[in-house]
Every structure is written in structure tokens, then in C-alpha cells.
Motif scaffolding. Structure first.
Motif, short mmCIF file in Angstrom:
data_model
loop_
_atom_site.label_atom_id
_atom_site.label_comp_id
_atom_site.label_asym_id
_atom_site.label_seq_id
_atom_site.Cartn_x
_atom_site.Cartn_y
_atom_site.Cartn_z
N GLU A 108 0.90 -1.43 0.10
CA GLU A 108 -0.01 0.04 0.09
C GLU A 108 0.84 1.13 0.15
O GLU A 108 0.57 2.10 -0.50
CB GLU A 108 -0.94 0.08 1.29
CG GLU A 108 -2.06 -1.10 1.12
CD GLU A 108 -2.78 -1.05 2.41
OE1 GLU A 108 -2.29 -0.44 3.49
OE2 GLU A 108 -4.09 -1.59 2.23
N VAL A 111 2.08 1.60 -3.49
CA VAL A 111 1.36 1.91 -4.41
C VAL A 111 1.12 3.48 -4.32
O VAL A 111 1.07 4.20 -5.16
CB VAL A 111 -0.04 1.41 -4.21
CG1 VAL A 111 -1.18 1.75 -5.09
CG2 VAL A 111 0.28 0.01 -4.71
N THR A 115 2.22 6.40 -6.97
CA THR A 115 1.04 7.21 -7.62
C THR A 115 1.46 8.56 -7.40
O THR A 115 1.10 9.13 -8.34
CB THR A 115 -0.26 6.59 -6.86
OG1 THR A 115 -0.65 5.33 -7.12
CG2 THR A 115 -1.52 7.48 -7.23
N ILE A 291 3.01 0.51 -10.73
CA ILE A 291 1.84 0.85 -10.17
C ILE A 291 0.86 -0.45 -10.57
O ILE A 291 0.33 -1.12 -9.35
CB ILE A 291 1.13 1.98 -10.43
CG1 ILE A 291 1.81 3.12 -10.01
CG2 ILE A 291 -0.39 1.93 -9.83
CD1 ILE A 291 1.27 4.48 -10.49
N LYS A 294 2.30 -3.52 -8.55
CA LYS A 294 2.17 -3.49 -7.14
C LYS A 294 0.69 -3.59 -6.91
O LYS A 294 0.38 -4.29 -5.92
CB LYS A 294 2.70 -2.14 -6.38
CG LYS A 294 3.94 -1.76 -6.67
CD LYS A 294 4.78 -2.95 -5.79
CE LYS A 294 6.40 -2.38 -5.75
NZ LYS A 294 7.16 -3.42 -5.10
N GLN A 295 -0.30 -3.07 -7.66
CA GLN A 295 -1.53 -3.37 -7.36
C GLN A 295 -1.84 -4.94 -7.52
O GLN A 295 -2.78 -5.31 -6.65
CB GLN A 295 -2.30 -2.42 -8.08
CG GLN A 295 -2.43 -1.15 -7.84
CD GLN A 295 -3.50 -0.34 -8.88
OE1 GLN A 295 -3.25 -0.59 -10.13
NE2 GLN A 295 -3.58 0.96 -8.51
#
Length: 355
Positions: A108, A111, A115, A291, A294-295
Motif C-alpha cells: 500500500e 502504491v 502514484t 503501479i 504493485k496493485q
């Protein structure tokens, strides 16, 4: 089969030996179990057979008692083994939960960081795109101005060139007149034509054309006047040449600055369009891929966390059920085991003894 035989032996033995009724507490306790109920049911037959060997009865009772003891030992051992496995599974799933919780927290953060970095890159990209548009607009405006000023310069340069040529021709004609050479064409239109575009010089060449027209007349015979006109024309030529030179020098200076600025603009446009903007776009694509990765990992970690949590809950629930079943079975076996001394006492009290 052995149990059935044992029950029959007990019943037959009691039927032959027990004459009096059992005490109420013993009756009530026997009625609480299947073995006790079977014992009472068969006892009610009250068989008078007395020829049986009661050692077999006691052997059967011993076997039954040993069987229950073995079941107690087996159940206790199985329960202890299940307990070890339970704590092993519990520790394993708890460790998985902690691991996936840490992974989720770390992912988290990743991300969020990626972001935010991506957003900053997008802001930078938008700024560079705006800068490219601005520099392109400046370059286009400068190019248009250079082209316009170049046209004006060439017109002015041609005007000065035409004027010099006309003045040179006028000087040549005056020279011929003063030398006494024959001048066939005495028209002065060429001079007026060559000077007419120099509007800012009109105050100078207006009287000059008038004087030149007079000396070009066939009847004119004033050498002093012609010399004066010749000097005026020469002065005007020198002035026109100087103005032309000044114009060219000034234009070249301005043009050099404009060309330098335009070169800087074009260089900036090239850098922005071929290096800076593509580089930022590539970084944004890389960040988008990071991203997404990682998601995906975060979703997997969340799924794994839920699976581990469910496994731990199921393990705990199974252990509660196993413990309840264990306690219930142990109570039943211990209850059955506690009946044997009472049965033996009742048998012995009725005269049925071991041989």
C-alpha cells in the motif's frame, strides 16, 4: 461378537445367581448406559442355570474393561496428537497472517508512493507540453517577423540600389556635358524614376531634379551651375550609399540576434519534443507498469491474507469441535469404566465369584 457373548454370559450368570433385587441407586445408574440397560434386560430373565463356568464371565468383563481402557488411552493419545497438530497449524496460519499483513502494508505504501510520483511526472509533462507550445509560438512569431522584416529590408535595399544607379547615370551625363561631349538623350525621367521611391529623401531630390532638368536643356550653358548640380548629386549619392550601408549593417545586427534567438527556440523545441517530453512519457509508462504490478501483488496479498484468516478460523473451529467431541467421548468411556467395579460387586454379592 465378543462383546455380545460377554453380555450374554453376564446375563446368564446373573440370572442363575442373583436372587434378590438390585438396590435403587445401582438400578438408576445402570439404566443410564446401553451396557447397563442390556445388563438389566437380560437379568430380568432370571435363569436358574447354575452350571456355567463364571471364569469366562469375569474374563469377558476384564476384556470389556481393558477394551474401554485402551479406547481411553487411544483417544487421549489421538487428542494429544491432534492438539500438537492444532498448535502447529495455528502457528503456521498466524505467521501467514502476520506476513501478509506486512506485505499489504508495504505494498500500500509502494502504491501510494508510485502514484504520487506518477502524478508529479504528469504535472511535469503537462508543464513541458505547455512550454513546447509557448516556445513553438515564439518561434513561429519570430520566423514570421524575420520574414516580414527581410522583405522590408530587401525593398529598402533595392530602393537605395536603384537610387545610386540613377545618381551614377546623372553624374555621367553631367560629366559628358561639362566635357563638351555630345549628349543625344537629355531626358531626366530616369533620375526621377530612380529617386521616387526614396520618399524620405524627397525634400533633397525635388530641387535637385529641377536643377538637373534645367542643365540638361540644350540651350543651357552655365558651367558653374552644372558643377553645383554635380556636387549636389554626388553628395546625395554619398548620403544614399551611407544610408544603404547603415541599413544593411542595422539589418544584419538585428537579423543576427533574431537568428540566434530563433536557433535557441528551435533547439529548445528539439530538446523538448525529442528528449525531455519522450523521457517523461517513458517514465510515466514505467511508473504505470510499476503501479499495476504493485496493485496486482496487493490484490494477491489481500486474497492470501483472507485465505490465511479463514484457515485460522476453520482450524480454531475444528479444534473446538474436536475438544467437545473428545470431552464427550471421554465422559462416556469413563462412565462405562466406572460401572465395572459396581457390576463386580453386585456379582460377588450375589455369589458369582471368580474361580
Amino acid at each position: 461378537m465378543r462383546k455380545l457373548v460377554s453380555i450374554l454370559l453376564i446375563s446368564l450368570t446373573l440370572a442363575s445367581q442373583i436372587q434378590g433385587p438390585l438396590s435403587n441407586p445401582i438400578m438408576n445408574e445402570l439404566e443410564q448406559t446401553h451396557l447397563g440397560k442390556a445388563f438389566l434386560k437380560l437379568l430380568s430373565l432370571k435363569s436358574k442355570a447354575q452350571q456355567f463356568d463364571f471364569s469366562k464371565l469375569y474374563a469377558a468383563l476384564d476384556d470389556l474393561q481393558n477394551s474401554i481402557k485402551q479406547r481411553l488411552a487411544d483417544e487421549q493419545q489421538a487428542y494429544q496428537q491432534d492438539e500438537v497438530q492444532y498448535f502447529t497449524d495455528k502457528e503456521f496460519f498466524s505467521g501467514q497472517i502476520t506476513q501478509f499483513q506486512n506485505e499489504i502494508a508495504s505494498l500500500e505504501i509502494d502504491v501510494t508512493d508510485f502514484t504520487e510520483s506518477r502524478d508529479l511526472l504528469q504535472i511535469a509533462l503537462n508543464g513541458k507540453i505547455d512550454e513546447l507550445k509557448e516556445v513553438q509560438s515564439l518561434a513561429d512569431g519570430l520566423s514570421a517577423r524575420i520574414k516580414k522584416e527581410e522583405g522590408i529590408f530587401k525593398d529598402q535595399q533595392n530602393q537605395y540600389t536603384n537610387a545610386v544607379q540613377a545618381l551614377d547615370q546623372a553624374l555621367q551625363l553631367i560629366g559628358q556635358l561639362r566635357d563638351g561631349s555630345f549628349v543625344q538623350n537629355r531626358s531626366v525621367s530616369f533620375l526621377e524614376e530612380g529617386l521616387k521611391q526614396l520618399q524620405h529623401q524627397r525634400i533633397m531630390y525635388g530641387p535637385l531634379i529641377t536643377a538637373f532638368t534645367q542643365i540638361m536643356a540644350p540651350s543651357f550653358n552655365d558651367s558653374e551651375a552644372s558643377a553645383k548640380v554635380q556636387r549636389l548629386i554626388q553628395n546625395l549619392r554619398d548620403t544614399v550609399v551611407k544610408n544603404k550601408t547603415d541599413l544593411e549593417n542595422a539589418y544584419q545586427q538585428v537579423r543576427a540576434i533574431d537568428d540566434h534567438n530563433l536557433s535557441q527556440y528551435n533547439q529548445r523545441i528539439t530538446n523538448l519534443s525529442t528528449i525531455i517530453i519522450p523521457t517523461i512519457q517513458a517514465e510515466i509508462q514505467t511508473r504505470d507498469a510499476q503501479i499495476q504490478t504493485k496493485q496486482n501483488l496487493l490484490r494477491d496479498a489481500q486474497t492470501n491474507f483472507k485465505t490465511a484468516s479463514d484457515n485460522l478460523d476453520n482450524t480454531n473451529n475444528r479444534w473446538v469441535e474436536r475438544t467437545n467431541e473428545h470431552n464427550k467421548l471421554m465422559d462416556q468411556l469413563l462412565t462405562q469404566q466406572s460401572l465395572f467395579p459396581k457390576i463386580v460387586n453386585q456379582l460377588e454379592g450375589a455369589g458369582v465369584r471368580r474361580r
